[in-house]
Write an enzyme that holds these catalytic residues in place. Structure first.
Site, PDB file in Angstrom:
ATOM      1  N   ASP A  83       0.820  -1.207   0.000  1.00 28.89           N
ATOM      2  CA  ASP A  83       0.000   0.000   0.000  1.00 28.89           C
ATOM      3  C   ASP A  83       0.854   1.257   0.000  1.00 28.89           C
ATOM      4  O   ASP A  83       2.033   1.240   0.370  1.00 28.89           O
ATOM      5  CB  ASP A  83      -0.956   0.016   1.191  1.00 28.89           C
ATOM      6  N   GLU A 176       0.296  -1.240   5.591  1.00 29.01           N
ATOM      7  CA  GLU A 176       1.301  -0.757   6.545  1.00 29.01           C
ATOM      8  C   GLU A 176       1.102   0.720   6.839  1.00 29.01           C
ATOM      9  O   GLU A 176       1.281   1.169   7.981  1.00 29.01           O
ATOM     10  CB  GLU A 176       2.703  -1.006   5.981  1.00 29.01           C
TER      11      GLU A 176
END
Length: 407
Positions: A83, A176
């Site tokens: 991400d 994350e």
């Protein structure tokens, strides 16, 4: 060493929007991360030579490269996240600046620019190949540079069986950037002696200290009456939020702290006279100082309620992650190995605390010591993000060196 597929691999990855969503209740938080893992990463993991490749419900794509030397008995993992941060990630159009001349870099036609006068880190990179944004989005080097580096290292090891290495486990995970990606990480399934997140910044970063982190959600209950007759009756919830904030140490803010200094960070305030909410994050390195910060916020809330004569201030504290130093200091092998490899490669290790957290912060407390090594990104999380191809190549060198290390 140069790796012919590294740049194209990285450019392919960053053009895919994998922005996470902190308001989502799914894992991963966005379907784009699922699609990236299953349609892009999983097939490529198989192509570069990883075996037993699979996708878990927790959002992690996992693969293994078996050891080719029985004397190398360690099992080492490498982890990067898919991400990207909370900034536009649609239509990423990277610029490749070859043989950077040390001057100002125009970011496409956006009107924004990378100027060494503003970004001193650029002074390290004359003569190198830089990948930048076009000024309309972030780049996504955090952490697609790490993914590309791990993938390239596996590809090289597969093509060069003469390089003897231990068993390698690879994990590419979600979310994350919103702090929840490692919550469901399956340490038992990953099954390594230690691991590294390849999620750091400039050349040489080697980190095993993170913040301990908590979130604080405050609710302020006011009492709204007509302002013309408010005396002795109105309780302004917004004023309560201001009063609370003003009782925190004024210098303990992110913009005024560095190194090992902790802070309170006001992230958001919303509300009206009747009701208000405030969100904070709390960060510190030492356990006692971290606990003291939380206790201080609770003390302020309790004191205000006592003075107000009713429970108008409600505080909810949630621990988010802890300083992984507590785990890693018990066995410094992953630091010793990475440091020795970098030095053998002529890279000066930069061992300093992370003023943030990584997936490794949580994974370390799951039983797998997981420090962080450099991936190359600079100015991460925005339009001024960039990365040096040469630093990425050195990250690949470091990964290969770690798995071949015999000390």
């Amino acid at each position: 060493m140069t790796y012919p597929n590294l740049l194209d691999r990285f450019l392919t990855y960053v053009k895919v929007n994998t922005r996470s969503d902190e308001h989502s209740t799914t894992t991963p938080s966005t379907q784009s991360q699922v699609d990236f893992a299953t349609n892009v990463l999983i097939p490529e993991m198989k192509r570069v030579g990883l075996q037993n490749v699979y996708y878990l419900p927790n959002g992690f794509a996992i693969g293994t490269l078996p050891a080719n030397d029985p004397s190398l008995t360690r099992k080492i993992g490498f982890i990067s996240h898919m991400d990207t941060a909370d900034f536009n990630a649609e239509g990423v159009n990277p610029q490749v600046i070859e043989n950077y001349d040390g001057g100002v870099i125009e970011l496409g036609n956006s009107g924004f620019k990378l100027d060494p006068a503003d970004f001193k880190s650029l002074e390290k990179y004359p003569g190198q190949t830089l990948i930048t944004t076009d000024g309309t989005s972030l780049l996504g080097a955090d952490d697609k540079s790490g993914i590309a580096e791990i993938m390239t290292a596996i590809e090289y090891l597969t093509a060069h069986p003469e390089i003897k290495h231990c068993e390698i486990r690879v994990g590419f995970g979600p979310d994350e950037e919103i702090g929840v990606g490692a919550n469901k990480f399956d340490a038992e399934d990953f099954d390594v002696d230690f691991a590294y997140t390849v999620d750091g910044g400039p050349l040489g970063e080697l980190q095993y200290e993170t913040f301990s982190a908590a979130g604080a959600e405050l609710h302020f209950q006011g009492r709204n009456v007509h302002p013309g007759t408010a005396k002795g009756q109105m309780v302004n919830a917004l004023q309560l939020a201001i009063d609370f904030h003003n009782q925190l140490p004024e210098n303990d803010r992110p913009e005024l702290t560095e190194g090992y200094q902790g802070f309170y960070h006001l992230m958001d305030v919303t509300g009206s006279v009747e009701e208000a909410r405030a969100s904070y994050i709390i960060r510190d390195f030492e356990k006692d100082a971290f606990e003291a910060r939380k206790a201080s916020m609770q003390s302020i809330a309790d004191k205000m309620n006592e003075e107000l004569g009713s429970n108008r201030v409600t505080l909810n504290l949630t621990d988010q992650y802890y300083n992984m130093k507590e785990v890693i200091e018990k066995d410094m092998t992953p630091i010793t190995v990475a440091k020795a490899v970098m030095e053998d490669l002529g890279i000066t290790p930069i061992i300093e605390p992370i003023r943030g957290g990584t997936d490794g912060s949580k994974i370390s407390f799951m039983g797998i010591p997981t420090p962080n090594i450099f991936a190359g990104g600079e100015n991460m999380h925005g339009r001024f993000e960039y990365v040096s191809l040469q630093t990425m190549e050195r990250a690949v060198d470091t990964i290969i060196g770690i798995v071949a290390y015999k000390g």
